[in-house]
Design a protein around this motif. Structure first.
Motif: not given
Length: 67
Positions: A36-45, A49-50, A54-57
């Protein structure tokens, strides 16, 4: 000369099965979190945008390139 061999039973801790499942569950959760943190790029969220921010940070905190 007498040779005495004492056959001692192998001792297995009582919680070894529970410890194994705990370790496997911990590895699974950490693997999901790493994805989720390293490879997701927003696909799960998709809920907003919250979570994405969070994962982007988190990517910036861990030094994973994201843009």
């Amino acid at each position: 000369m007498s040779t005495s061999t004492s056959s001692q039973p192998l001792v297995h801790p009582a919680g070894s099965s529970r410890l194994l499942w705990t370790v496997l569950a911990t590895v699974a959760v950490l693997s999901l979190l790493t994805y989720l943190v390293a490879f997701d790029q927003g696909a799960v969220s998709r809920s907003g945008m919250y979570l994405h921010e969070l994962m982007h940070d988190g990517r910036h905190l861990l030094g994973v390139p994201c843009h």
